[in-house]
Write a protein that holds these residues in place. Structure first.
Motif, short mmCIF file in Angstrom:
data_model
loop_
_atom_site.label_atom_id
_atom_site.label_comp_id
_atom_site.label_asym_id
_atom_site.label_seq_id
_atom_site.Cartn_x
_atom_site.Cartn_y
_atom_site.Cartn_z
N SER A 131 0.76 -1.39 0.08
CA SER A 131 -0.12 -0.13 -0.14
C SER A 131 0.82 1.22 0.17
CB SER A 131 -0.89 0.15 1.32
OG SER A 131 -1.92 -0.97 1.09
N LYS A 155 0.98 4.47 -2.41
CA LYS A 155 0.69 5.54 -1.64
C LYS A 155 -0.84 5.88 -1.38
CE LYS A 155 2.39 10.31 -1.46
NZ LYS A 155 3.32 10.01 -0.16
N GLU A 156 -1.56 4.64 -0.89
CA GLU A 156 -2.78 4.70 -0.27
C GLU A 156 -2.87 4.11 1.04
OE1 GLU A 156 -4.78 1.90 -3.17
OE2 GLU A 156 -4.20 0.26 -2.18
N SER A 214 -3.73 1.93 4.13
CA SER A 214 -3.85 0.54 4.24
C SER A 214 -4.84 -0.07 5.09
CB SER A 214 -2.48 -0.47 4.53
OG SER A 214 -2.50 -1.69 4.72
N GLU A 250 -0.34 4.41 6.03
CA GLU A 250 -0.09 3.56 4.72
C GLU A 250 0.14 2.02 5.21
OE1 GLU A 250 1.42 6.33 5.09
OE2 GLU A 250 0.50 7.63 3.57
N HIS A 305 6.97 5.67 -5.92
CA HIS A 305 5.39 5.60 -5.67
C HIS A 305 4.71 5.04 -7.12
CE1 HIS A 305 5.30 6.23 -1.28
NE2 HIS A 305 6.19 7.41 -1.50
N PRO A 361 0.67 4.40 -8.69
CA PRO A 361 -0.71 4.27 -8.49
C PRO A 361 -1.07 3.11 -8.41
CG PRO A 361 -0.43 5.11 -10.89
CD PRO A 361 0.95 5.12 -9.95
#
Length: 379
Positions: free
Chosen positions: A228, A232-233, A235, A310, A350, A352
């Motif tokens: 994650s 870059k999101e 988790s 994250e 990072h 997406p």
């Protein structure tokens, strides 16, 4: 933590397996002496249904060998049918042999499977067979053909080790999965024994492979907390003990213990044939795993990290097992994931996460720190 938050279960069905894979995570705790009986199966499934379990993956050993090494003695078809009748989605993890036997001897079971994971240690036949100690590559391909014939969603699953994650290997895995109309799933090696430490990938390999997969595929499941961060999101964190747990194989004295994670043998607790599952999952063993996910700031080595949203402390078992075998001996509540992004000094680029099949039911969704990709779809 409410009992009904646990939805996804893994179940090691037996103690027998004719293969001796070098990276096996369960051989040290599978002891022959007692096999599952129909009454045992009924009791266990009743317990799973009582807390609202939604999916069960059957694996651990080769699941066809529930009654010893003669597949005609197996209770696997009964287990599949009983789970299906209980409204629980059923998956199967196999090197191929269990599915081949199941289709040959018990074809009525095939239509009851939700999805299948077929394990390959290498996309190259000679390497895979050598690591398995048996000629299983073509068996795996045959199992993939069976899945296509019956319209069963399936993945190629690999245990990511330091020898099978070169760019050449990764690309060959994806090419094979694409040609077979399969998804690709990866678990990075967890060292359940000291001898496994020489097989585990380093942090550079973990991040390189994760970026490569994100750049070439759409993502079906990002259950790997450190993955994650690459995307870059935020988790969900390690699911073990919170949304999932593992049922271990029956012991010689007739107990069926469980643990928050399939790799966490030191955290085994209870007996599903005698204890109530609703109480087992409230045990200190489960609460320790949950605390890491819910309160990652409480992890001693993670204090002050600005990446906690994250990773939420990363993979609990990876953190615990690495610390156990590298001589630190740090407790689960204190130790960080060895792939800690803050400490990683390599390429931190990072990428997406482009998702697909988000509504597809898969037994490894939110179960284990795993990643599943669709190589037929570019980001």
């Amino acid at each position: 933590m409410q009992a009904n938050q646990i939805k996804n279960i893994g179940w090691t069905l037996g103690n027998d397996c004719p293969y001796r894979c070098s990276h096996c995570y369960s051989s040290i705790v599978r002891n022959r002496g007692r096999n599952l009986e129909i009454a045992d199966v009924d009791r266990i499934i009743h317990q799973l249904k009582s807390i609202g379990v939604e999916t069960v993956n059957l694996g651990g050993n080769e699941p066809i060998f529930t009654g010893g090494l003669d597949p005609k003695n197996t209770v696997l078809p009964y287990i599949i049918r009983s789970l299906h009748e209980a409204g629980i989605a059923v998956g199967l993890t196999t090197a191929g042999i269990s599915l081949v036997y199941l289709e040959r001897l018990f074809p009525d079971s095939m239509t009851l499977l939700n999805d299948v994971d077929i394990s390959l240690d290498s996309p190259f036949q000679e390497e895979h067979n050598r690591n398995r100690g048996a000629s299983l590559y073509n068996v795996a391909l045959k199992a993939m053909g069976i899945c296509r014939e019956y319209g069963i969603e399936f993945s190629i699953i690999t245990c990511g080790m330091n020898w099978n994650l070169s760019d050449v290997h990764v690309d060959a895995f994806l090419d094979l999965a694409k040609s077979q109309h399969a998804l690709f799933r990866i678990n990075f090696m967890k060292p359940t024994e000291q001898k496994h430490m020489h097989l585990v990938p380093d942090a550079e390999t973990f991040y390189r492979v994760t970026r490569r997969l994100l750049s070439k595929c759409k993502t079906v499941e990002m259950g790997e907390p450190l993955g994650s961060i690459v995307g870059k999101e935020a988790s969900r964190g390690c699911p073990c003990g919170t949304t999932s747990f593992r049922i271990h194989s029956i012991t010689p004295d007739g107990r069926v213990p469980v643990s928050p994670c399939v790799y966490a043998h030191d955290f085994k607790i209870g007996d599903l044939l005698r204890d109530e599952l609703a109480y087992i999952i409230q045990s200190p063993q489960f609460q320790t795993f949950r605390k890491r996910r819910i309160e990652p700031e409480s992890i001693g080595q993670c204090a002050g990290c600005n990446h906690l949203n994250e990773c939420r402390g990363g993979c609990a078992s990876r953190a615990y097992l690495w610390s156990r075998f590298d001589g630190e001996g740090t407790s689960l509540t204190d130790v960080k994931d060895p792939y800690c992004f803050r400490d990683f000094n390599g390429d931190k680029k990072h990428l997406p996460v482009h998702r697909t099949k988000e509504e597809t039911i898969l037994v490894h969704r939110d179960y284990l720190c795993t990643m599943i990709f669709d190589p037929s779809m570019s980001p």
